[in-house]
Design a protein around this motif. Structure first.
Motif, PDB file in Angstrom:
ATOM      1  N   SER A 186      18.698  12.306  36.985  1.00 45.55           N
ATOM      2  CA  SER A 186      19.419  13.577  36.987  1.00 45.55           C
ATOM      3  C   SER A 186      18.425  14.737  36.987  1.00 45.55           C
ATOM      4  O   SER A 186      17.317  14.621  36.454  1.00 45.55           O
ATOM      5  N   THR A 187      18.839  15.833  37.564  1.00 44.02           N
ATOM      6  CA  THR A 187      17.960  16.998  37.614  1.00 44.02           C
ATOM      7  C   THR A 187      17.815  17.628  36.231  1.00 44.02           C
ATOM      8  O   THR A 187      16.784  18.234  35.947  1.00 44.02           O
ATOM      9  N   ASP A 188      18.818  17.471  35.368  1.00 40.52           N
ATOM     10  CA  ASP A 188      18.717  18.022  34.012  1.00 40.52           C
ATOM     11  C   ASP A 188      17.593  17.352  33.224  1.00 40.52           C
ATOM     12  O   ASP A 188      16.803  18.024  32.557  1.00 40.52           O
ATOM     13  N   SER A 189      17.522  16.035  33.296  1.00 38.33           N
ATOM     14  CA  SER A 189      16.467  15.334  32.563  1.00 38.33           C
ATOM     15  C   SER A 189      15.096  15.638  33.159  1.00 38.33           C
ATOM     16  O   SER A 189      14.110  15.763  32.430  1.00 38.33           O
ATOM     17  N   PHE A 190      15.015  15.812  34.488  1.00 38.38           N
ATOM     18  CA  PHE A 190      13.744  16.174  35.110  1.00 38.38           C
ATOM     19  C   PHE A 190      13.302  17.562  34.667  1.00 38.38           C
ATOM     20  O   PHE A 190      12.135  17.761  34.314  1.00 38.38           O
ATOM     21  N   ASN A 191      14.235  18.519  34.667  1.00 41.83           N
ATOM     22  CA  ASN A 191      13.879  19.884  34.261  1.00 41.83           C
ATOM     23  C   ASN A 191      13.448  19.942  32.805  1.00 41.83           C
ATOM     24  O   ASN A 191      12.519  20.678  32.454  1.00 41.83           O
ATOM     25  N   LYS A 192      14.097  19.160  31.949  1.00 42.85           N
ATOM     26  CA  LYS A 192      13.708  19.133  30.539  1.00 42.85           C
ATOM     27  C   LYS A 192      12.305  18.553  30.384  1.00 42.85           C
ATOM     28  O   LYS A 192      11.474  19.087  29.650  1.00 42.85           O
ATOM     29  N   ALA A 193      12.027  17.460  31.079  1.00 46.42           N
ATOM     30  CA  ALA A 193      10.705  16.844  31.001  1.00 46.42           C
ATOM     31  C   ALA A 193       9.638  17.772  31.562  1.00 46.42           C
ATOM     32  O   ALA A 193       8.538  17.869  31.020  1.00 46.42           O
ATOM     33  N   LYS A 194       9.967  18.471  32.631  1.00 50.66           N
ATOM     34  CA  LYS A 194       8.999  19.385  33.234  1.00 50.66           C
ATOM     35  C   LYS A 194       8.692  20.555  32.300  1.00 50.66           C
ATOM     36  O   LYS A 194       7.543  20.976  32.173  1.00 50.66           O
ATOM     37  N   PRO A 242      19.422  11.758  45.611  1.00 46.18           N
ATOM     38  CA  PRO A 242      17.992  12.045  45.541  1.00 46.18           C
ATOM     39  C   PRO A 242      17.501  12.039  44.091  1.00 46.18           C
ATOM     40  O   PRO A 242      18.223  12.428  43.176  1.00 46.18           O
ATOM     41  N   ARG A 243      16.287  11.590  43.910  1.00 46.93           N
ATOM     42  CA  ARG A 243      15.679  11.550  42.579  1.00 46.93           C
ATOM     43  C   ARG A 243      14.421  12.404  42.590  1.00 46.93           C
ATOM     44  O   ARG A 243      13.771  12.553  43.608  1.00 46.93           O
ATOM     45  N   LYS A 244      14.098  12.925  41.433  1.00 52.99           N
ATOM     46  CA  LYS A 244      12.859  13.676  41.275  1.00 52.99           C
ATOM     47  C   LYS A 244      11.933  12.867  40.403  1.00 52.99           C
ATOM     48  O   LYS A 244      12.372  12.108  39.549  1.00 52.99           O
ATOM     49  N   GLY A 245      10.650  13.049  40.604  1.00 53.26           N
ATOM     50  CA  GLY A 245       9.686  12.308  39.813  1.00 53.26           C
ATOM     51  C   GLY A 245       8.444  13.122  39.547  1.00 53.26           C
ATOM     52  O   GLY A 245       8.219  14.161  40.173  1.00 53.26           O
ATOM     53  N   MET A 246       7.663  12.660  38.596  1.00 50.80           N
ATOM     54  CA  MET A 246       6.394  13.306  38.298  1.00 50.80           C
ATOM     55  C   MET A 246       5.388  12.245  37.887  1.00 50.80           C
ATOM     56  O   MET A 246       5.763  11.176  37.406  1.00 50.80           O
ATOM     57  N   MET A 247       4.137  12.561  38.104  1.00 54.26           N
ATOM     58  CA  MET A 247       3.065  11.661  37.707  1.00 54.26           C
ATOM     59  C   MET A 247       2.767  11.889  36.234  1.00 54.26           C
ATOM     60  O   MET A 247       2.609  13.018  35.790  1.00 54.26           O
TER      61      MET A 247
END
Length: 74
Positions: free
Chosen positions: A43-51, A23-28
């Motif tokens: 990766s969830t780590d890169s998503f959490n950092k970006a968020k 599964p992948r996470k994304g954001m607009m």
């Protein structure tokens, strides 16, 4: 030699299938005022950092997250 190539191709297909099933996470993300794009993170780590970098707390700007000292004079 043919078995080696066949094994390599099977290994590549297996690896691609495993990557596609994660599964992948994304954001607009908005490039300008009215142009949104979807950014997907593997990766969830890169998503959490970006968020955490783009999130706003109250009235503070998201730019304060990336400026030294939170954008405050010291």
């Amino acid at each position: 030699m043919i078995d080696f190539i066949a094994d390599m191709n099977a290994s590549i297909k297996k690896h691609e299938k495993e990557l596609a099933s994660q599964p992948r996470k994304g954001m607009m993300v908005y490039l300008d005022k009215s142009t949104p794009i979807l950014v997907q993170y593997a990766s969830t780590d890169s998503f959490n950092k970006a968020k955490s970098m783009t999130s706003r707390k109250g009235q503070s700007s998201c730019l304060r997250n990336v400026i030294d000292g939170g954008g405050r004079l010291q």
